[in-house]
Structures are given as structure tokens and as C-alpha cells.
Motif scaffolding. Structure first.
Motif, mmCIF file in Angstrom:
data_model
loop_
_atom_site.group_PDB
_atom_site.id
_atom_site.type_symbol
_atom_site.label_atom_id
_atom_site.label_comp_id
_atom_site.label_asym_id
_atom_site.label_seq_id
_atom_site.Cartn_x
_atom_site.Cartn_y
_atom_site.Cartn_z
ATOM 1 N N ILE A 64 27.392 35.880 47.159
ATOM 2 C CA ILE A 64 27.384 36.464 45.820
ATOM 3 C C ILE A 64 26.859 35.429 44.840
ATOM 4 O O ILE A 64 27.443 34.350 44.679
ATOM 5 N N ASN A 65 25.729 35.741 44.242
ATOM 6 C CA ASN A 65 25.089 34.850 43.264
ATOM 7 C C ASN A 65 24.919 33.430 43.806
ATOM 8 O O ASN A 65 25.193 32.444 43.122
ATOM 9 N N GLY A 66 24.490 33.346 45.062
ATOM 10 C CA GLY A 66 24.182 32.049 45.655
ATOM 11 C C GLY A 66 25.333 31.350 46.341
ATOM 12 O O GLY A 66 25.152 30.271 46.900
ATOM 13 N N THR A 67 26.525 31.940 46.339
ATOM 14 C CA THR A 67 27.690 31.319 46.965
ATOM 15 C C THR A 67 28.152 32.146 48.153
ATOM 16 O O THR A 67 28.414 33.355 48.014
ATOM 17 N N ASP A 68 28.245 31.508 49.310
ATOM 18 C CA ASP A 68 28.737 32.188 50.502
ATOM 19 C C ASP A 68 30.267 32.121 50.485
ATOM 20 O O ASP A 68 30.865 31.065 50.688
ATOM 21 N N LEU A 69 30.901 33.256 50.237
ATOM 22 C CA LEU A 69 32.361 33.283 50.121
ATOM 23 C C LEU A 69 33.045 32.869 51.414
ATOM 24 O O LEU A 69 34.148 32.307 51.384
ATOM 25 N N THR A 70 32.411 33.147 52.545
ATOM 26 C CA THR A 70 33.050 32.861 53.824
ATOM 27 C C THR A 70 33.140 31.361 54.104
ATOM 28 O O THR A 70 33.865 30.951 55.010
ATOM 29 N N GLU A 71 32.443 30.549 53.337
ATOM 30 C CA GLU A 71 32.464 29.104 53.558
ATOM 31 C C GLU A 71 33.324 28.345 52.543
ATOM 32 O O GLU A 71 33.427 27.122 52.591
ATOM 33 N N LEU A 72 33.954 29.056 51.621
ATOM 34 C CA LEU A 72 34.716 28.406 50.563
ATOM 35 C C LEU A 72 36.108 27.986 51.044
ATOM 36 O O LEU A 72 36.729 28.642 51.874
ATOM 37 N N SER A 73 36.598 26.899 50.464
ATOM 38 C CA SER A 73 37.986 26.495 50.686
ATOM 39 C C SER A 73 38.907 27.459 49.959
ATOM 40 O O SER A 73 38.464 28.266 49.132
ATOM 41 N N SER A 74 40.187 27.403 50.231
ATOM 42 C CA SER A 74 41.147 28.321 49.615
ATOM 43 C C SER A 74 41.128 28.240 48.097
ATOM 44 O O SER A 74 41.132 29.260 47.395
ATOM 45 N N SER A 75 41.077 27.020 47.554
ATOM 46 C CA SER A 75 41.098 26.853 46.097
ATOM 47 C C SER A 75 39.801 27.356 45.465
ATOM 48 O O SER A 75 39.815 28.021 44.424
ATOM 49 N N ASN A 76 38.675 27.075 46.112
ATOM 50 C CA ASN A 76 37.387 27.560 45.582
ATOM 51 C C ASN A 76 37.262 29.073 45.701
ATOM 52 O O ASN A 76 36.645 29.728 44.853
ATOM 53 N N LEU A 77 37.864 29.646 46.758
ATOM 54 C CA LEU A 77 37.848 31.097 46.913
ATOM 55 C C LEU A 77 38.667 31.768 45.816
ATOM 56 O O LEU A 77 38.251 32.798 45.274
ATOM 57 N N ARG A 78 39.788 31.187 45.457
ATOM 58 C CA ARG A 78 40.596 31.747 44.367
ATOM 59 C C ARG A 78 39.796 31.780 43.070
ATOM 60 O O ARG A 78 39.844 32.743 42.306
ATOM 61 N N ALA A 79 39.044 30.709 42.817
ATOM 62 C CA ALA A 79 38.215 30.649 41.606
ATOM 63 C C ALA A 79 37.090 31.688 41.671
ATOM 64 O O ALA A 79 36.781 32.354 40.672
ATOM 65 N N ALA A 80 36.489 31.851 42.852
ATOM 66 C CA ALA A 80 35.397 32.820 43.015
ATOM 67 C C ALA A 80 35.900 34.251 42.833
ATOM 68 O O ALA A 80 35.206 35.099 42.266
ATOM 69 N N ARG A 81 37.123 34.514 43.288
ATOM 70 C CA ARG A 81 37.682 35.862 43.161
ATOM 71 C C ARG A 81 37.890 36.272 41.707
ATOM 72 O O ARG A 81 37.901 37.463 41.393
ATOM 73 N N GLN A 82 38.068 35.298 40.833
ATOM 74 C CA GLN A 82 38.247 35.627 39.418
ATOM 75 C C GLN A 82 36.995 36.268 38.828
ATOM 76 O O GLN A 82 37.062 36.938 37.799
ATOM 77 N N LYS A 83 35.851 36.061 39.476
ATOM 78 C CA LYS A 83 34.599 36.663 39.018
ATOM 79 C C LYS A 83 34.280 37.964 39.755
ATOM 80 O O LYS A 83 33.174 38.486 39.663
ATOM 81 N N ILE A 84 35.269 38.446 40.509
ATOM 82 C CA ILE A 84 35.112 39.718 41.225
ATOM 83 C C ILE A 84 36.283 40.613 40.838
ATOM 84 O O ILE A 84 37.401 40.438 41.337
ATOM 85 N N GLY A 85 36.051 41.544 39.929
ATOM 86 C CA GLY A 85 37.101 42.470 39.522
ATOM 87 C C GLY A 85 37.204 43.623 40.507
ATOM 88 O O GLY A 85 36.257 43.933 41.227
ATOM 89 N N MET A 86 38.391 44.259 40.529
ATOM 90 C CA MET A 86 38.579 45.378 41.454
ATOM 91 C C MET A 86 39.439 46.453 40.815
ATOM 92 O O MET A 86 40.459 46.162 40.193
ATOM 93 N N ILE A 87 39.008 47.703 40.965
ATOM 94 C CA ILE A 87 39.807 48.841 40.522
ATOM 95 C C ILE A 87 40.118 49.715 41.732
ATOM 96 O O ILE A 87 39.325 49.809 42.665
ATOM 97 N N PHE A 88 41.306 50.331 41.685
ATOM 98 C CA PHE A 88 41.858 50.970 42.877
ATOM 99 C C PHE A 88 42.062 52.469 42.678
ATOM 100 O O PHE A 88 42.189 52.958 41.559
#
Length: 340
Positions: A64-88
């Protein structure tokens, strides 16, 4: 941009391995609304939960926008998730919190100071048309209003991507239309990329730029909304389209097909300005064929006219073949129904 490569999700059960997502590849452009449609069990919810790694892939990558989420550490993934909103589908609001505090919640988790998060939450609630419901609780809201709170909450961290998991499935038609209009408005105003999971082709038709058809964990067909509606290739796609546009042949036409008769039965699909062109009169004038209209329908796909005609062409076979070639040369979709 979102790039998904060779994405798979396997579940191990007593009977063996179930492939919920099977080697899926997909690219979604920044700023578009991409719809993903499929029947129950196709893997839609699994896919959307993998896009923010709430569900871990068995293999493959999600960029997503140049970042491979599957390669992120736990802390970096938490930060990346803040830029991904979700509605249910079922809103997932906190029943003990007011509307305002529900929208504040992700900002609170992110450590935003009280005054700042309150100001931001009020602004977002005004955006979704709920400025007068700040102190209400979820139980005091309609389904459409609850979903608007969910959308406002999903926007709290100013995401680049918004994931919508069957967000209109629990809503009545009027609330569904209002929610889709709101999503389109938000996309335009906030330059969001929206991925919309649904089993309803009407939702796709109303708001999406492109669509992918998911079956058994694979995308079997994808393209722009207009292209998919005008020229569906797969039976499942045709089935979904038939739920909103009368794509299937009427029974009286099917009976007509089985009668012995001269000529050919054809179906023509028109798109845009072609719905107003005098193609039938051209056939009669220039190809000396009789064109009997057996069925016709005109609909709109996002304000673009889309029409279907079923014609019974009679005359010399060479003239009929030439007239069909002419129609196809005009970039019309022509099916000879005896061959269907």
C-alpha cells in the motif's frame, strides 16, 4: 496505489486444506472506488481483513503506497493500520459511548489530546451529517445513522485507504443510497482510495469505478463498471448483472429461439451516445434486411445510458452476415443468440 501479489489464505480443517484466497493478484489505483463482489463463501471478508492484516496471509504480499504490510514489524504495522480505516456491516459501535465519544475513540487510542480529538470528531460528524447527534447513544440512532458514525470513526486518523466490509447490507434502500452517496463525497473531498466488499450488484453499479468478481478465492473477471456491464464474460458476472439489469433473455424469447424460422436472432448492447444512433434504420436501408424488434431495454450506469435490443433479422443470409459485421464494426456488442 494498492498492489496485491500472489495472495493466498489457507485454513487447515479435518478434511484437509481450504483455500479461502487462492493466488490472488490485483492492482487498485489511488483515489478510486474499487468494488469486490462475490457470493457467500467466495472469500470477500477474508480478503478485506487481510488488507490491513487483521487476517494474516498464508503467502503473498500486500503493498500500500509503497509499503509491503507483510514485512512490517508489529509496531510499524500498528502505525500503518492507522492509515487504513474500516467500516463494518454491523457498525461495531461502543454502546456505552455517545456518538461523539465513539468517533473520538481511535484518536484516544492514538494519544491525541482531548480538546484536539473532540474538535476533530465534531468536524467529522458534521461531514457525515450528524452534527445534531453528538450526545446521542447508538441505541437512539437508525441503522443509517449508525453507519454514518462508523464512517466518521473510520476517518478519524485521516486514512489513505478506507475498507468497507458489506457496509450497506444491513440498511434499507434509502439508507443504502445515502451511505453510497456519502462514500463518493468523502472519496472526492478527502482523496481516499475505497475498497468496497459486497454481494449486491446495485451497490457496485451506483458508486464503484471498477469491479472485481470473486469466486472460490480467485478474481475471475475485473474491469471498469461500464465495460463489465456492457460485456460480461463469466456466468457468475452475468448472474450478478441480471439482478439489476434485465440481462437474461425473457422466456418468450427463449421459446422463440426453438422455433424453426429463417434469419438470425441477435442481441445488441449499446453504451453511451450509441443508444441514440440510427443503427436499425441503417440495416434496413443499406443491407436490405428486415429488423424486427422483439425486446428492448435502456438503463443507466452512473448517468451513462446502457441499452439492450433483441432483433430478429430476416433476409438473405449473406446480407444478414454483412449487417452483423457492420454492427460489430461500430464497436457494439453483438451476440447471435442461436450460438448462445
Amino acid at each position: 496505489m494498492i498492489k496485491i501479489k500472489n495472495l493466498s489464505k489457507n485454513y487447515v480443517v479435518k478434511q484437509g486444506i481450504i483455500k479461502a484466497i487462492d493466488g490472488l493478484n490485483l492492482e487498485i489505483e489511488a483515489g478510486e472506488i474499487f468494488g469486490m463482489i462475490g457470493p457467500s463463501g467466495a472469500g470477500k471478508s477474508t480478503l478485506i481483513r487481510m488488507l490491513n492484516l487483521l487476517e494474516q496471509p498464508s503467502s503473498g504480499s500486500i503493498n500500500i503506497n509503497g509499503t509491503d504490510l507483510t514485512e512490517l514489524s508489529s509496531s510499524n504495522l500498528r502505525a500503518a493500520r492507522q492509515k487504513i480505516g474500516m467500516i463494518f456491516q454491523h457498525f461495531n459501535l461502543l454502546t456505552s459511548r455517545t456518538v461523539l465519544k465513539n468517533v473520538e475513540f481511535p484518536l484516544e487510542i492514538a494519544g491525541v489530546k482531548k480538546n484536539k480529538r473532540r474538535k476533530k470528531a465534531k468536524k467529522l460528524l458534521a461531514l457525515v451529517g450528524l452534527a445534531d447527534r453528538l450526545d446521542h447513544y447508538p441505541a437512539q440512532l437508525s441503522g443509517g445513522q449508525k453507519q454514518r458514525v462508523g464512517i466518521a470513526r473510520a476517518l478519524a486518523n485521516e486514512p489513505d485507504v478506507l475498507l468497507s466490509d458489506e457496509a450497506t447490507s444491513s440498511l434499507d434502500p434509502e439508507s443504502t443510497k445515502a451511505t453510497l452517496e456519502l462514500l463518493a463525497k468523502i472519496r472526492d473531498e478527502m482523496n481516499l482510495t475505497i475498497i468496497l466488499i459486497t454481494h449486491e450488484m446495485e451497490v457496485i453499479k451506483e458508486v464503484c469505478d471498477r469491479v472485481g468478481v470473486l469466486e472460490s478465492g480467485k478474481i475471475i473477471e475485473s474491469g471498469s463498471i461500464l465495460d463489465i456491464f456492457a460485456n460480461p464474460q463469466k456466468d457468475l458476472t452475468k448472474k450478478f448483472i441480471s439482478s439489476v439489469i434485465d440481462f437474461e433473455l425473457p422466456q418468450r424469447i427463449i421459446k422463440y429461439l426453438h422455433q424453426k424460422r429463417p434469419g438470425k436472432l441477435i442481441r445488441i448492447s449499446f453504451l453511451g451516445e450509441k443508444t441514440h444512433a440510427p443503427y436499425i434504420s441503417d440495416l434496413v436501408k443499406h443491407y436490405s434486411v428486415d429488423a424486427n424488434i422483439l425486446y428492448g431495454n435502456i438503463d443507466e450506469i452512473q448517468a451513462v445510458p446502457f441499452g439492450t435490443l433483441i432483433l430478429d433479422l430476416e433476409g438473405k443470409l449473406t446480407k444478414i452476415e454483412a449487417s452483423i459485421d457492420y454492427l460489430r464494426s461500430q464497436d457494439l456488442r453483438v451476440e447471435v443468440l442461436e450460438d448462445v
